[in-house]
Write an enzyme that holds these catalytic residues in place. Structure first.
Site, PDB file in Angstrom:
ATOM      1  N   TYR A 129       0.881  -1.401   0.031  1.00  0.00           N
ATOM      2  CA  TYR A 129       0.100  -0.101   0.040  1.00  0.00           C
ATOM      3  C   TYR A 129       0.968   1.255  -0.063  1.00  0.00           C
ATOM      4  CZ  TYR A 129      -3.010   3.466   2.057  1.00  0.00           C
ATOM      5  OH  TYR A 129      -3.585   4.716   2.399  1.00  0.00           O
ATOM      6  N   ARG A 182       5.592   5.868  14.865  1.00  0.00           N
ATOM      7  CA  ARG A 182       5.741   6.693  13.481  1.00  0.00           C
ATOM      8  C   ARG A 182       5.099   7.950  14.257  1.00  0.00           C
ATOM      9  NH1 ARG A 182       2.014   4.466   8.804  1.00  0.00           N
ATOM     10  NH2 ARG A 182       3.981   3.516   8.368  1.00  0.00           N
TER      11      ARG A 182
HETATM   12  N1  LIG Z   1      -7.817   7.534   6.890  1.00  0.00           N
HETATM   13  C1  LIG Z   1      -6.385   7.735   6.961  1.00  0.00           C
HETATM   14  O1  LIG Z   1      -5.846   7.644   8.123  1.00  0.00           O
HETATM   15  C2  LIG Z   1      -5.678   7.900   5.758  1.00  0.00           C
HETATM   16  C3  LIG Z   1      -4.006   7.815   5.986  1.00  0.00           C
HETATM   17  C4  LIG Z   1      -3.409   8.065   4.851  1.00  0.00           C
HETATM   18  C5  LIG Z   1      -3.825   8.242   3.434  1.00  0.00           C
HETATM   19  N2  LIG Z   1      -5.286   8.049   3.443  1.00  0.00           N
HETATM   20  C6  LIG Z   1      -6.039   8.236   2.020  1.00  0.00           C
HETATM   21  O2  LIG Z   1      -6.915   9.383   1.813  1.00  0.00           O
HETATM   22  C7  LIG Z   1      -7.587   8.840   1.016  1.00  0.00           C
HETATM   23  C8  LIG Z   1      -9.108   8.800   1.722  1.00  0.00           C
HETATM   24  O3  LIG Z   1      -8.879   7.777   2.492  1.00  0.00           O
HETATM   25  P1  LIG Z   1     -10.367   7.601   3.577  1.00  0.00           P
HETATM   26  O4  LIG Z   1      -9.844   7.227   5.012  1.00  0.00           O
HETATM   27  O5  LIG Z   1     -11.353   8.579   3.144  1.00  0.00           O
HETATM   28  O6  LIG Z   1     -10.690   5.826   3.097  1.00  0.00           O
HETATM   29  P2  LIG Z   1     -12.169   5.456   2.630  1.00  0.00           P
HETATM   30  O7  LIG Z   1     -11.912   3.982   2.213  1.00  0.00           O
HETATM   31  O8  LIG Z   1     -13.068   5.972   3.556  1.00  0.00           O
HETATM   32  O9  LIG Z   1     -12.286   6.275   1.443  1.00  0.00           O
HETATM   33  C9  LIG Z   1     -11.860   5.791   0.065  1.00  0.00           C
HETATM   34  C10 LIG Z   1     -13.126   5.729  -0.891  1.00  0.00           C
HETATM   35  O10 LIG Z   1     -12.511   5.256  -2.230  1.00  0.00           O
HETATM   36  C11 LIG Z   1     -13.240   4.405  -2.769  1.00  0.00           C
HETATM   37  N3  LIG Z   1     -12.814   3.611  -3.941  1.00  0.00           N
HETATM   38  C12 LIG Z   1     -11.863   2.528  -3.811  1.00  0.00           C
HETATM   39  N4  LIG Z   1     -11.814   1.875  -4.897  1.00  0.00           N
HETATM   40  C13 LIG Z   1     -12.553   2.632  -5.775  1.00  0.00           C
HETATM   41  C14 LIG Z   1     -12.605   2.333  -7.288  1.00  0.00           C
HETATM   42  N5  LIG Z   1     -12.231   1.568  -7.814  1.00  0.00           N
HETATM   43  N6  LIG Z   1     -13.734   3.220  -7.917  1.00  0.00           N
HETATM   44  C15 LIG Z   1     -14.292   4.251  -7.370  1.00  0.00           C
HETATM   45  N7  LIG Z   1     -14.267   4.264  -5.653  1.00  0.00           N
HETATM   46  C16 LIG Z   1     -13.230   3.630  -5.178  1.00  0.00           C
HETATM   47  C17 LIG Z   1     -14.020   3.643  -1.652  1.00  0.00           C
HETATM   48  O11 LIG Z   1     -15.386   2.906  -2.002  1.00  0.00           O
HETATM   49  C18 LIG Z   1     -14.164   4.758  -0.582  1.00  0.00           C
HETATM   50  O12 LIG Z   1     -15.307   5.150  -0.206  1.00  0.00           O
HETATM   51  C19 LIG Z   1      -7.169   7.437   0.353  1.00  0.00           C
HETATM   52  O13 LIG Z   1      -6.332   7.717  -0.826  1.00  0.00           O
HETATM   53  C20 LIG Z   1      -6.139   7.010   1.599  1.00  0.00           C
HETATM   54  O14 LIG Z   1      -5.283   6.002   0.966  1.00  0.00           O
HETATM   55  C21 LIG Z   1      -6.154   8.019   4.623  1.00  0.00           C
END
Ligand SMILES: NC(=O)c1ccc[n+]([C@@H]2O[C@H](COP(=O)([O-])OP(=O)(O)OC[C@H]3O[C@@H](n4cnc5c(N)ncnc54)[C@H](O)[C@@H]3O)[C@@H](O)[C@H]2O)c1
Length: 339
Positions: free
Chosen positions: A150, A286
């Protein structure tokens, strides 16, 4: 009204960000392959249009970003350590397709500004072996050796976005999020992260609390409203040091998972018996180094962990008490989803 696309708008951060942007007067095009369910901010609150699409497919990316001035790329197949460490292939395959196709669609559609959401998971494992974690500076990401697929994919995508910025003159903004928590975050089902999982376990138990590992592993956590504020400051910032460079958005308030659990138990007025069980723990320690954030943005998050956890706990408690299974969760190994 400027048209703005938020991909991942059916998820935690995307729905909060879309709602905030809509309140600022933008016309919001939300895209996700999951419709926001009862645990998310409703699509009619956060978006003017909501498209239920698979963003791994280029045509869908092209369609939802058409005519948009700004695009926030937040869609990702992701979750807490339990999910990430059980789904390396899905993370690599799904997320690299989403990231590249959204990026290329933005180029073709001549989007003015693009934001890419990266993660603290990009940092090398060998700098995170001690619970007295050093603050991770942006420059620490290379040479690269993230713990999981990831994080490696996130780092690859950062490079792709930076190259597009250089090669095609696109305005690219990026940030590395450090453990975001708050209401409407995933709290059950196997993708939840430590703060939400602990809130849920504490809300539904009167006896024992299970913690993965010895609980001495450390992290810093950022409350969702602060994260959204940081994203907007990065996106709208015009300091040249922001072009094509991923900046930390996190806090420097380092806490062990045991202390996090103790804080939530204090908020809940409960004293549970802690049981340490084997489980996916992630890196040992971290923390974020926010020097660049202070220097370039002149800003830092303001919500204390205590305050953010109070709001998160109340929200999860109300959800868990209305859930027949109390949100009982297991680490999930998901099937690969064909294109
Ligand atoms: N939450 C955290 O602590 C955190 C930390 C670091 C990075 N991030 C990044 O922030 C972003 C948002 O994270 P989040 O916490 O809201 O996660 P989340 O899982 O709630 O939201 C991600 C969304 O992407 C959608 N998704 C996944 N695959 C898809 C596809 N093929 N087509 C359309 N939609 C798709 C999912 O359905 C989901 O609703 C992500 O890129 C994540 O990697 C989050």
């Amino acid at each position: 009204m400027k048209r703005v696309c938020v991909t991942g708008a059916g998820g935690f951060i995307g729905s909060h960000l879309a709602k905030r942007l809509r309140g600022m007067g933008y016309y919001i095009v939300g895209a996700d392959w999951k419709h926001p369910d009862s645990d998310c901010i409703r699509a009619d609150e956060s978006c003017d249009e909501f498209h239920l699409v698979d963003l791994r497919k280029y045509d869908n990316c092209l369609r939802v970003t058409a005519g948009c001035a700004h695009v926030y790329q937040l869609a990702a197949d992701m979750g807490g350590m339990g999910f990430i460490q059980s789904n390396h292939s899905a993370c690599i395959f799904n997320n690299s397709l989403i990231n590249l196709h959204v990026l290329e669609a933005c180029r073709v559609n001549e989007v003015d500004r693009v934001f890419y959401s990266s993660s603290a998971c990009v940092y090398p494992e060998h700098l995170q072996l001690d619970e007295r974690a050093i603050g991770l500076k942006e420059s620490h990401a290379w040479p690269a050796k993230p713990q999981d697929a990831y994080g490696l994919e996130k780092l690859f995508a950062e490079e792709a976005y930076a190259h597009y910025g250089r090669d095609f003159g696109m305005t690219i903004r990026m940030a590395r999020f450090h453990n975001v928590y708050g209401p409407y975050g995933t709290w059950k089902g196997g993708r939840e992260k430590a703060p939400a999982a602990l809130c849920r376990k504490i809300a539904v138990s009167d006896d024992a609390l299970e913690i993965w590992g010895d609980g001495e592993q450390t992290r810093s956590f950022i409350y969702i409203d602060d994260l959204v504020e940081g994203v907007l400051r990065v996106m709208f910032g015009d300091d040249p040091r922001l072009q094509g460079v991923a900046i930390n958005i996190g806090t420097e308030e380092l806490v062990s998972i045991n202390d996090l659990a103790n804080e939530i138990m204090r908020i809940a007025s409960k004293r549970l018996r802690v049981v340490h069980a084997p489980g996916p723990e992630g890196v040992r320690g971290r923390n974020s180094d926010n020097s660049m954030m202070r220097d370039v943005l002149g800003w830092e998050p303001t919500t204390s962990l205590r305050n953010g956890l109070e709001r998160t706990y109340e929200w999860i408690k109300s959800r868990a008490s209305n859930d027949p299974s109390h949100g009982r969760s297991e680490v999930v190994r998901q099937e690969m989803i064909p294109l």
